[in-house]
Design a protein around this motif. Structure first.
Motif, short mmCIF file in Angstrom:
data_model
loop_
_atom_site.label_atom_id
_atom_site.label_comp_id
_atom_site.label_asym_id
_atom_site.label_seq_id
_atom_site.Cartn_x
_atom_site.Cartn_y
_atom_site.Cartn_z
N VAL A 164 0.69 -1.12 0.02
CA VAL A 164 -0.03 -0.02 -0.02
C VAL A 164 0.93 1.25 0.03
O VAL A 164 0.66 2.16 -0.89
N ALA A 165 2.05 1.16 0.80
CA ALA A 165 2.77 2.46 1.01
C ALA A 165 3.45 2.66 -0.23
O ALA A 165 3.63 3.59 -0.89
N THR A 166 4.01 1.68 -0.99
CA THR A 166 4.66 1.58 -2.46
C THR A 166 3.62 2.23 -3.43
O THR A 166 3.97 3.35 -4.19
N TYR A 167 2.65 1.74 -3.65
CA TYR A 167 1.29 2.38 -4.53
C TYR A 167 1.05 3.94 -4.00
O TYR A 167 1.07 4.68 -4.96
N LEU A 168 0.83 4.14 -2.59
CA LEU A 168 0.61 5.67 -2.46
C LEU A 168 1.75 6.41 -2.72
O LEU A 168 1.54 7.59 -3.29
N GLN A 169 3.02 6.07 -2.35
CA GLN A 169 4.04 6.91 -2.85
C GLN A 169 4.22 7.27 -4.19
O GLN A 169 4.48 8.38 -4.65
N SER A 170 3.88 6.05 -5.08
CA SER A 170 4.11 6.49 -6.50
C SER A 170 2.83 6.74 -7.49
O SER A 170 3.08 7.36 -8.31
N SER A 171 1.82 6.74 -6.89
CA SER A 171 0.39 6.87 -7.46
C SER A 171 -0.39 7.93 -7.04
O SER A 171 -1.45 7.95 -7.14
N SER A 172 0.10 8.59 -5.91
CA SER A 172 -1.09 9.47 -5.09
C SER A 172 -0.05 10.80 -4.76
O SER A 172 1.04 10.78 -4.54
N PRO A 173 -0.86 11.93 -4.34
CA PRO A 173 -0.48 13.15 -4.07
C PRO A 173 -0.28 13.41 -2.68
O PRO A 173 0.27 14.14 -2.14
N LYS A 211 -5.33 1.84 -0.86
CA LYS A 211 -4.82 1.57 -2.30
C LYS A 211 -6.02 1.29 -2.98
O LYS A 211 -5.98 1.86 -4.08
N ILE A 212 -6.84 0.41 -2.99
CA ILE A 212 -7.91 -0.23 -3.65
C ILE A 212 -9.03 0.95 -4.04
O ILE A 212 -9.29 1.11 -5.09
N GLU A 213 -9.26 1.42 -2.78
CA GLU A 213 -10.22 2.65 -3.04
C GLU A 213 -9.49 3.77 -3.78
O GLU A 213 -10.45 4.36 -4.74
N HIS A 214 -8.52 4.28 -3.81
CA HIS A 214 -7.58 5.29 -4.43
C HIS A 214 -7.58 4.80 -5.96
O HIS A 214 -8.27 5.56 -6.84
N ALA A 215 -7.08 3.57 -6.39
CA ALA A 215 -7.25 3.21 -7.57
C ALA A 215 -8.69 3.24 -8.24
O ALA A 215 -8.70 3.35 -9.55
N PHE A 269 -4.09 -3.95 -10.08
CA PHE A 269 -2.80 -3.37 -10.52
C PHE A 269 -3.54 -2.65 -11.79
O PHE A 269 -4.54 -2.97 -12.49
N ASN A 270 -2.85 -1.45 -12.11
CA ASN A 270 -3.36 -0.64 -13.40
C ASN A 270 -2.32 -1.49 -14.47
O ASN A 270 -1.22 -1.26 -14.63
#
Length: 164
Positions: free
Chosen positions: A42-51, A136-140, A151-152
């Motif tokens: 989740v941290a990896t996703y948020l770090q690369s794909s969220s503000p 992560k799932i909700e943001h995506a 995954f995207n």
């Protein structure tokens, strides 16, 4: 607790979207430096794909994904908008108390985590509560980056992809 025993109702999809849209910072309580852990993913996703400004909270780690780790929510340099919790059920009341003391706006309990007393106490303190859902799932989901595996893929198509 089985899902049919649940009486608390969480925010609707538009309300969850609003929580994520209004948040600027997320503290991940129970963050791990182990790539096999859900909190790391989740941290990896948020770090690369969220503000979001991310804060990792773990009393034993010192660095996760190149960022410092805080021993507790009280040590953060700002009030977190969302406290994303990766802790066992029995720890949730104390995480709520730390979240309230830190001035968090939302307590977000990850997939599989459900504690109705904590939810009611958090709401009574004026906090938003999301349980049994992944940030992560909700943001995506809200930002068009979710396929069946979470995954995207980068592919936009109404046809199923066939592989040889």
């Amino acid at each position: 607790m089985s899902t049919q025993d649940r009486t608390w109702e969480g925010p609707s999809a538009p309300e969850r979207l609003n929580i994520l849209r209004n948040a600027k910072s997320i503290a991940i309580v129970g963050a791990s430096d182990k790539p096999s852990r859900a909190s790391y993913f989740v941290a990896t996703y948020l770090q690369s794909s969220s503000p979001y400004r991310l804060y990792f909270v773990n009393p034993t780690a010192t660095e996760i994904l190149g960022q410092p780790v805080y021993k507790s929510l009280a040590d953060l340099p700002e009030q977190p908008d969302i406290v994303d919790v990766f802790r066992k059920h029995d720890d949730l009341p104390s995480v709520l108390e730390e979240s309230k003391a830190a001035g968090a706006k939302t307590l977000w309990l990850q997939l599989g985590s459900w504690h109705e007393d904590v939810a009611r106490d958090a709401e009574a303190a004026g906090m938003n509560v999301v349980m049994d859902r992944c940030v992560k799932i909700e943001h995506a989901r809200f930002h068009g980056g979710l396929n069946l595996a979470g995954f995207n893929t980068g592919v936009i198509s109404s046809k199923r992809q066939v592989t040889a």
